[in-house]
Design a protein around this motif. Structure first.
Motif, PDB file in Angstrom:
ATOM      1  N   GLU A  54       0.808  -1.221   0.000  1.00  0.00           N
ATOM      2  CA  GLU A  54       0.000   0.000   0.000  1.00  0.00           C
ATOM      3  C   GLU A  54       0.843   1.275   0.000  1.00  0.00           C
ATOM      4  O   GLU A  54       0.306   2.362  -0.144  1.00  0.00           O
ATOM      5  CB  GLU A  54      -0.968  -0.015   1.182  1.00  0.00           C
ATOM      6  CG  GLU A  54      -2.072  -1.065   1.005  1.00  0.00           C
ATOM      7  CD  GLU A  54      -3.038  -1.135   2.178  1.00  0.00           C
ATOM      8  OE1 GLU A  54      -2.663  -0.649   3.275  1.00  0.00           O
ATOM      9  OE2 GLU A  54      -4.144  -1.673   1.999  1.00  0.00           O
ATOM     10  N   TYR A  56       2.969   1.740  -2.351  1.00  0.00           N
ATOM     11  CA  TYR A  56       3.160   1.981  -3.779  1.00  0.00           C
ATOM     12  C   TYR A  56       1.907   2.603  -4.392  1.00  0.00           C
ATOM     13  O   TYR A  56       0.792   2.424  -3.904  1.00  0.00           O
ATOM     14  CB  TYR A  56       3.466   0.671  -4.517  1.00  0.00           C
ATOM     15  CG  TYR A  56       4.833   0.111  -4.258  1.00  0.00           C
ATOM     16  CD1 TYR A  56       5.911   0.456  -5.062  1.00  0.00           C
ATOM     17  CD2 TYR A  56       5.047  -0.782  -3.213  1.00  0.00           C
ATOM     18  CE1 TYR A  56       7.175  -0.066  -4.836  1.00  0.00           C
ATOM     19  CE2 TYR A  56       6.304  -1.315  -2.969  1.00  0.00           C
ATOM     20  CZ  TYR A  56       7.365  -0.949  -3.786  1.00  0.00           C
ATOM     21  OH  TYR A  56       8.617  -1.470  -3.551  1.00  0.00           O
ATOM     22  N   ASP A  57       2.146   3.313  -5.479  1.00  0.00           N
ATOM     23  CA  ASP A  57       1.045   3.788  -6.313  1.00  0.00           C
ATOM     24  C   ASP A  57       0.753   2.688  -7.329  1.00  0.00           C
ATOM     25  O   ASP A  57       1.620   2.343  -8.136  1.00  0.00           O
ATOM     26  CB  ASP A  57       1.462   5.100  -7.007  1.00  0.00           C
ATOM     27  CG  ASP A  57       0.515   5.485  -8.138  1.00  0.00           C
ATOM     28  OD1 ASP A  57      -0.694   5.267  -7.992  1.00  0.00           O
ATOM     29  OD2 ASP A  57       0.995   5.986  -9.171  1.00  0.00           O
ATOM     30  N   GLU A  59      -1.443   1.147 -10.515  1.00  0.00           N
ATOM     31  CA  GLU A  59      -2.298   1.521 -11.638  1.00  0.00           C
ATOM     32  C   GLU A  59      -2.064   0.550 -12.783  1.00  0.00           C
ATOM     33  O   GLU A  59      -0.937   0.365 -13.230  1.00  0.00           O
ATOM     34  CB  GLU A  59      -1.987   2.949 -12.096  1.00  0.00           C
ATOM     35  CG  GLU A  59      -2.861   3.450 -13.239  1.00  0.00           C
ATOM     36  CD  GLU A  59      -2.492   4.856 -13.653  1.00  0.00           C
ATOM     37  OE1 GLU A  59      -2.165   5.059 -14.850  1.00  0.00           O
ATOM     38  OE2 GLU A  59      -2.491   5.758 -12.790  1.00  0.00           O
ATOM     39  N   ILE A  63       3.276  -0.934 -10.347  1.00  0.00           N
ATOM     40  CA  ILE A  63       3.439  -0.192  -9.090  1.00  0.00           C
ATOM     41  C   ILE A  63       4.633   0.752  -9.229  1.00  0.00           C
ATOM     42  O   ILE A  63       5.592   0.461  -9.945  1.00  0.00           O
ATOM     43  CB  ILE A  63       3.623  -1.137  -7.885  1.00  0.00           C
ATOM     44  CG1 ILE A  63       4.784  -2.114  -8.101  1.00  0.00           C
ATOM     45  CG2 ILE A  63       2.324  -1.869  -7.578  1.00  0.00           C
ATOM     46  CD1 ILE A  63       5.063  -3.010  -6.901  1.00  0.00           C
ATOM     47  N   CYS A  64       4.544   1.865  -8.521  1.00  0.00           N
ATOM     48  CA  CYS A  64       5.563   2.902  -8.652  1.00  0.00           C
ATOM     49  C   CYS A  64       5.712   3.621  -7.323  1.00  0.00           C
ATOM     50  O   CYS A  64       4.718   3.884  -6.626  1.00  0.00           O
ATOM     51  CB  CYS A  64       5.130   3.882  -9.753  1.00  0.00           C
ATOM     52  SG  CYS A  64       6.211   5.296  -9.964  1.00  0.00           S
ATOM     53  N   ASP A  65       6.960   3.962  -6.977  1.00  0.00           N
ATOM     54  CA  ASP A  65       7.183   4.757  -5.767  1.00  0.00           C
ATOM     55  C   ASP A  65       8.085   5.971  -6.034  1.00  0.00           C
ATOM     56  O   ASP A  65       8.600   6.587  -5.114  1.00  0.00           O
ATOM     57  CB  ASP A  65       7.767   3.902  -4.647  1.00  0.00           C
ATOM     58  CG  ASP A  65       9.170   3.389  -4.952  1.00  0.00           C
ATOM     59  OD1 ASP A  65       9.685   3.678  -6.056  1.00  0.00           O
ATOM     60  OD2 ASP A  65       9.753   2.697  -4.095  1.00  0.00           O
ATOM     61  N   ASN A 173       8.341  10.918 -11.920  1.00  0.00           N
ATOM     62  CA  ASN A 173       6.919  10.597 -11.807  1.00  0.00           C
ATOM     63  C   ASN A 173       6.595   9.317 -12.586  1.00  0.00           C
ATOM     64  O   ASN A 173       7.411   8.810 -13.365  1.00  0.00           O
ATOM     65  CB  ASN A 173       6.031  11.760 -12.265  1.00  0.00           C
ATOM     66  CG  ASN A 173       6.244  12.140 -13.718  1.00  0.00           C
ATOM     67  OD1 ASN A 173       6.448  11.292 -14.575  1.00  0.00           O
ATOM     68  ND2 ASN A 173       6.204  13.437 -14.011  1.00  0.00           N
ATOM     69  N   ARG A 174       5.385   8.824 -12.378  1.00  0.00           N
ATOM     70  CA  ARG A 174       4.963   7.574 -12.999  1.00  0.00           C
ATOM     71  C   ARG A 174       5.059   7.618 -14.516  1.00  0.00           C
ATOM     72  O   ARG A 174       5.516   6.661 -15.169  1.00  0.00           O
ATOM     73  CB  ARG A 174       3.527   7.249 -12.570  1.00  0.00           C
ATOM     74  CG  ARG A 174       2.870   6.158 -13.403  1.00  0.00           C
ATOM     75  CD  ARG A 174       1.456   5.892 -12.939  1.00  0.00           C
ATOM     76  NE  ARG A 174       1.451   5.041 -11.767  1.00  0.00           N
ATOM     77  CZ  ARG A 174       1.559   3.718 -11.787  1.00  0.00           C
ATOM     78  NH1 ARG A 174       1.689   3.095 -12.955  1.00  0.00           N
ATOM     79  NH2 ARG A 174       1.530   3.009 -10.690  1.00  0.00           N
TER      80      ARG A 174
END
Length: 430
Positions: A54, A56-57, A59, A63-65, A173-174
Motif C-alpha cells: 500500500e 506503492y502507487d 495503476e 506499481i511505482c514509488d 513521476n509515474r
C-alpha cells in the motif's frame, strides 16, 4: 483486501491442487504441504506485506514509488511463447542494462510479492479462469521451487508472467518511468524479435469464463448436409477471422464480409431512389427541375469518390445490414453467446472509437440499423486509420493494440453473427 478475502481468493486460484497440497486456512494462518514438509503463512506475514504494498502507487498492473517502476508483462503471440524457454527466462532475469548517464537501470524479474498482492486483489473468482501447470509436472515443479512460500506457489500454478523493472536514484513521476519501460520493451523486440507487452487489464492475465461461443450442435450426429452454396470469397474471410487469436484481425476479417456488398447495395439504393422519382405521377421528363432532381440525387449519393467504391461507406454498411441481417435473429445469437452482451451494447460506447451505443431490442426504432452501422464503422476507422493528425484522431479515435484489445474483443461476437447472417442470406441453393 482483508485476510479472509485473501485466503479465499488464494484457495480458488489453487483450484484442484488444494487437496494435493493439503491446503487449509483459518483466522490466523495458511498451511500447506510440499514433499512432506509443512509450510505456514501467517496473518502477521500478510499484514506486513499489505503495508508494504500500500506504500506503492498502483495503476493498471504496475506499481511505482518514484524511484522504481514495476509492470507486469506478458507474451502476446503463440510463436514467441513457444520460443520462450525456461533457460531463456533465466538469462533474461539475470540481465541488467544500465544507463549511467541517466542514472537508470532496466531489468526483468519475477513479479514481486507486492505486485502479486494487487493482482490477487483484482482477481474475480466468479468470472476468471487461468492457465494451470500440467498435473504430471506439478509435484516436480513444487519441489524445485527456490522458495516455497505461498506467492511462489501461486506464480507457478497460475503461470503469472514476468515484470519489467525500472530503477533510478533520481525521483521521477509515474509517466516518465512508464515511458522508459515502454522504450526498453521496444529495444528488446527490435533486437531479439521477441515481444513483451505491458499487461493493462485483468483479462490479459486471467480470461473471463465463457469467452468462446458454445457449439451450435452438441451431438455430432445432428450435423446435416449443406443446402446452400456460399460465396467462396466471404467464406475465406470468415475462416481467417475465426482462426485468428488477434481481435484486430477478427474484426477486420468480419468487416470485409460486410464490405463485399457495399457497391451492390448502394447501387440498388440509387436505382430505387431514382425509380421512386420517375414513377411518381407528378414527375415529367419534359421539366428541367424534375431532371435536375435526379441529377442532384446521384451527385449527392456519389459525393465521396474513392477508387474502390464510389459512395458513402457508412450508408452502404447500413444498407447491407438492412438487407441481410434480421435483428431478432441477431439478438438470439448474441443471447446464446452471453445473457448480458446485448445489454452491454445498449449501455457501453466503444471508448477508443466513440462507437455508438445501440439498443438492439428496440426493433420498432428505424434508427437501430443506423446506430449499429455507426458503432461498427467508427470502430473500423479507429482500427485502420492512424495518421498523425491530432484533431482527426481526437474526433474519430485510434486503436491501441495492447490497451484496447479487450474492449475490441467485446465487439467480435457482434461482428461474427452479422457476418454469418450475410454469408447465409447471400447464399444460393445448392
Amino acid at each position: 483486501m482483508e485476510w479472509n478475502e485473501f485466503c479465499e481468493k488464494v484457495s480458488r486460484m489453487l483450484g484442484n491442487w488444494k487437496n494435493r497440497l493439503q491446503f487449509n486456512y483459518d483466522n490466523n494462518k495458511i498451511s500447506y504441504i510440499i514433499a512432506t514438509q509443512e509450510y505456514i503463512y501467517t496473518i502477521d506475514n500478510y499484514n506486513d506485506l499489505r503495508q508494504q504494498a500500500e506504500q506503492y502507487d498502483f495503476e493498471r498492473y504496475s506499481i511505482c514509488d518514484g524511484n522504481s517502476y514495476e509492470s507486469v508483462v506478458d507474451i502476446p503471440d503463440i510463436d514467441s511463447r513457444r520460443r520462450f524457454s525456461i533457460g531463456l527466462e533465466d538469462k533474461l532475469t539475470e540481465l541488467i542494462v544500465s544507463d549511467e548517464e541517466a542514472d537508470i537501470t532496466y531489468s526483468f524479474h519475477e513479479i514481486s510479492r507486492q505486485l502479486i498482492w494487487y493482482v490477487i486483489k483484482d482477481f474475480d473468482v466468479r468470472k476468471r479462469v487461468f492457465s494451470s501447470v500440467p498435473s504430471q509436472f506439478f509435484e516436480r515443479r513444487c519441489e524445485t521451487l527456490a522458495e516455497k512460500d505461498i506467492f511462489s506457489l501461486i506464480k507457478m500454478i497460475t503461470r503469472l508472467p514476468l515484470a519489467v523493472y525500472i530503477e533510478t536514484n533520481t525521483k521521477k513521476n509515474r509517466e516518465q518511468l512508464q515511458r522508459y519501460a515502454k522504450s526498453y520493451l521496444f529495444n528488446v523486440a527490435y533486437n531479439f524479435d521477441f515481444v513483451f507487452k505491458a499487461v493493462t487489464e485483468i483479462d490479459d492475465l486471467f480470461p473471463q469464463r465463457n469467452v468462446l461461443p458454445r457449439r451450435r450442435i452438441q451431438n455430432i450426429s445432428e450435423l446435416m448436409a449443406p443446402q446452400l452454396l456460399y460465396k467462396e470469397q466471404l467464406v475465406e474471410q470468415y475462416y481467417m477471422a475465426l482462426t485468428s487469436e488477434e481481435p484486430f484481425v477478427k474484426f477486420v476479417g468480419f468487416y470485409h464480409i460486410m464490405e463485399h456488398f457495399y457497391e451492390e447495395v448502394y447501387n440498388e439504393d440509387i436505382f430505387k431512389s431514382v425509380q421512386h422519382i420517375i414513377q411518381h405521377p407528378g414527375f415529367s421528363a419534359k421539366r428541367t427541375k424534375d431532371i435536375v432532381k435526379i441529377v442532384d440525387l446521384i451527385k449527392k449519393k456519389n459525393r465521396q469518390n474513392k477508387e474502390e467504391f464510389q459512395g458513402s461507406e457508412l450508408e452502404a454498411l447500413e444498407l447491407t445490414l438492412r438487407k441481410f441481417v434480421n435483428i431478432s435473429e441477431l439478438i438470439n445469437d448474441l443471447t446464446e453467446f452471453s445473457n448480458s452482451i446485448v445489454d452491454y451494447y445498449k449501455s457501453s460506447e466503444v471508448s477508443f472509437s466513440k462507437g455508438d451505443t445501440v439498443d438492439l431490442r428496440d426493433a420498432s426504432n428505424e434508427k437501430v440499423y443506423k446506430k449499429l452501422a455507426a458503432r461498427i464503422y467508427k470502430t473500423r476507422n479507429a482500427l485502420v486509420h492512424s495518421k498523425s493528425n491530432e484533431s482527426r484522431l481526437s474526433e474519430r479515435g485510434v486503436y491501441n493494440p495492447f490497451a484496447n484489445s479487450q474492449e475490441l474483443t467485446m465487439e467480435i461476437p457482434l461482428m461474427r453473427y452479422i457476418s454469418e447472417a450475410i454469408i447465409i442470406n447471400s447464399a444460393s441453393p445448392l
